[in-house]
Design a protein around this motif. Sequence first.
Motif, PDB file in Angstrom:
ATOM      1  N   LEU A  12      10.380 -21.370 -62.502  1.00  0.00           N
ATOM      2  CA  LEU A  12      10.940 -21.623 -63.841  1.00  0.00           C
ATOM      3  C   LEU A  12      10.228 -20.786 -64.884  1.00  0.00           C
ATOM      4  O   LEU A  12      10.855 -20.061 -65.666  1.00  0.00           O
ATOM      5  N   LEU A  26      17.915 -26.529 -70.809  1.00  0.00           N
ATOM      6  CA  LEU A  26      17.454 -26.167 -69.469  1.00  0.00           C
ATOM      7  C   LEU A  26      16.181 -26.901 -69.096  1.00  0.00           C
ATOM      8  O   LEU A  26      16.057 -27.422 -67.979  1.00  0.00           O
ATOM      9  N   ASN A  27      15.238 -26.965 -69.995  1.00  0.00           N
ATOM     10  CA  ASN A  27      13.885 -27.374 -69.637  1.00  0.00           C
ATOM     11  C   ASN A  27      13.614 -28.862 -69.762  1.00  0.00           C
ATOM     12  O   ASN A  27      12.954 -29.447 -68.894  1.00  0.00           O
ATOM     13  N   VAL A  75      19.833 -30.316 -68.242  1.00  0.00           N
ATOM     14  CA  VAL A  75      19.686 -29.977 -66.827  1.00  0.00           C
ATOM     15  C   VAL A  75      18.812 -30.990 -66.079  1.00  0.00           C
ATOM     16  O   VAL A  75      19.259 -31.572 -65.081  1.00  0.00           O
ATOM     17  N   PRO A  76      17.577 -31.224 -66.490  1.00  0.00           N
ATOM     18  CA  PRO A  76      16.776 -32.188 -65.721  1.00  0.00           C
ATOM     19  C   PRO A  76      17.326 -33.601 -65.765  1.00  0.00           C
ATOM     20  O   PRO A  76      17.254 -34.338 -64.771  1.00  0.00           O
ATOM     21  N   ARG A  95      13.005 -30.440 -60.301  1.00  0.00           N
ATOM     22  CA  ARG A  95      12.310 -29.187 -60.620  1.00  0.00           C
ATOM     23  C   ARG A  95      12.897 -28.019 -59.833  1.00  0.00           C
ATOM     24  O   ARG A  95      13.022 -26.905 -60.359  1.00  0.00           O
ATOM     25  N   ARG A 155      16.325 -27.141 -61.415  1.00  0.00           N
ATOM     26  CA  ARG A 155      16.116 -26.530 -62.733  1.00  0.00           C
ATOM     27  C   ARG A 155      15.678 -25.073 -62.576  1.00  0.00           C
ATOM     28  O   ARG A 155      16.162 -24.186 -63.294  1.00  0.00           O
ATOM     29  N   ALA A 195      17.444 -21.483 -63.825  1.00  0.00           N
ATOM     30  CA  ALA A 195      16.687 -20.766 -64.848  1.00  0.00           C
ATOM     31  C   ALA A 195      16.998 -19.278 -64.986  1.00  0.00           C
ATOM     32  O   ALA A 195      16.981 -18.764 -66.119  1.00  0.00           O
TER      33      ALA A 195
END
Length: 557
Positions: free
Chosen positions: A56, A114-115, A119-120, A158, A161, A165
């Motif tokens: 990531l 995203l982070n 997403v998560p 993780r 993700r 990325a």
Amino acid sequence: QAAYSSNGSTAQFSLRFRMAGYGTEGSWHGVTAAGPVPADSGHLGVWPLDDHNVKLLDNVHPRNWENPKRPDDFVYDLIAVGAGAGGLVSAKQSARRGARSALIEQHLAGGDCLNVGCVPSKALLRVARAVAETRRTDLCLGSTSAAPNFEAIMERMRRLRAQIAPVDSHETSKNAGADVYMGSAVFTGRHELQVAGQTLRFKKAVIATGGRARVPPINGLDTVPYLTNTSLFNLTQLPPRLVVLGAGPIGLEMAQAFRRFGSQVTVLEIMDRILGSEDADASAAVLKVLEEEGTTVLTGISIKSVSHTAKQPDQAWPEIRIAISRGGKDEDVVCEALLVATSRAPNVEGLGLEAAGVEYVPGRGVKINDDLTTTNPDILAVGDVVDRPEVRFTHMAGTMAGMAVHNALFAESGDLPANAPSPLLSEVVVPRCTYTEPEVASCGISNEKMAESKGVEVDVYKAELEHNDRAILEGSVTGSFVKMLCRKGTEEIVGGTIVADRAGDMLAEITLAVQNKIGLSRLARTVHPYPTLGEGVQQCALNYNRARWQRLAGREA
């Protein structure tokens, strides 16, 4: 496990960071850390530093990234400040259309979505849904008593993700033709800014710095090791008891997920119901499911104070105590983890907006016009940083970015933006979705309360999904419905709400109709595949046609 630390009056996740070798040139491989990284941007980083987070970071915050060096007289056509959805689309789309563009990011490319956001959270919700299905007796799966493996669940998040990325990476933006700078941007004039010791000049700029969790001024909260969406996804162990402050989309999604994973969950909300801006029937449907699953939801409360007992060396968690008042009675709610999910605040501080001639209000956002320009007509703003809370969604950040590129560089063409129905924000219908189970999706003027507040008289059409065959087969009929609102006396759809599995997917049809003024009768006459939940939209629309269809003369109803 992500460790808690306290330093007197403040408490937060540890930001301790140390290098134990520099590893592969430009990569995070070979770097070890005692807390979330990167730790040099003033923002909380990601944790743990396993292979997935290394991948990531190599994409969204690469080590030893070399900023471009342009001649002193070089002028960019467009600079985007912030590499979330809004900044990425602004910089890459303008570059692909021939502009000299630049993208600036001080922390993680991909932004919150995203982070630490979309997403998560959706990765966790997928597993939570699977966990809930294994416990359903109606699916005849037999006994499934094994507890979910939270460590593995977070590792899966993780991994996925990191898989996504590269789309948001600095290298991808560079390959699209944009110059990418790492560092904090500060405007020093109406057409210039500084980043990492360089002065960059521009014809147009887009502010896309996003937002952050707003932490309410509750007595003692600043001394407690609370979580926000920024730190929640760094967890590697499941908290035994979780309290969620706020019953909006973020809070409820994570409350349901963690309850399904095995935490005892309590939601605290000062309003008299959850999802206060959504349809009251939708709120009731979600509340029923949450409570059936064992989540405690306390509404209409006030929080008097928050305190904690720091964790001891032999303990994994601190003890956090929230003193509340409900119905005139005081009580304490105790937990090991406290998630603050009350609202969002725009990132406007430290940007030098005054020097740029850009008006903003701390806590509210950058003031924008309908064409997304600010009080400096050569600087536009998009996404969570603007003073329009109703548009603070990832999909709207990207949409507004396309509008900004159009309005900044191609306004005289007479064309429409590539990804938006209009160059004006007021003409864009905004869809939204809360990804609980059931989902709550809505767009436009989506409920009677909202219509009243806007002074719009409406006719309401509603179809329950209890007789929808697909809903019956899926075992998901409870509380599900489609509701559409039309301007009174007409078939012009002004908005709607759907409560159902995959309601967000179903909503696109209604959003399309509202945006393009497709009447309710035309939705009713559109063939829908059987058996689908989407038939609920057609059934709702058929209420309009059935009230007006012809009958044989002389035959009573």
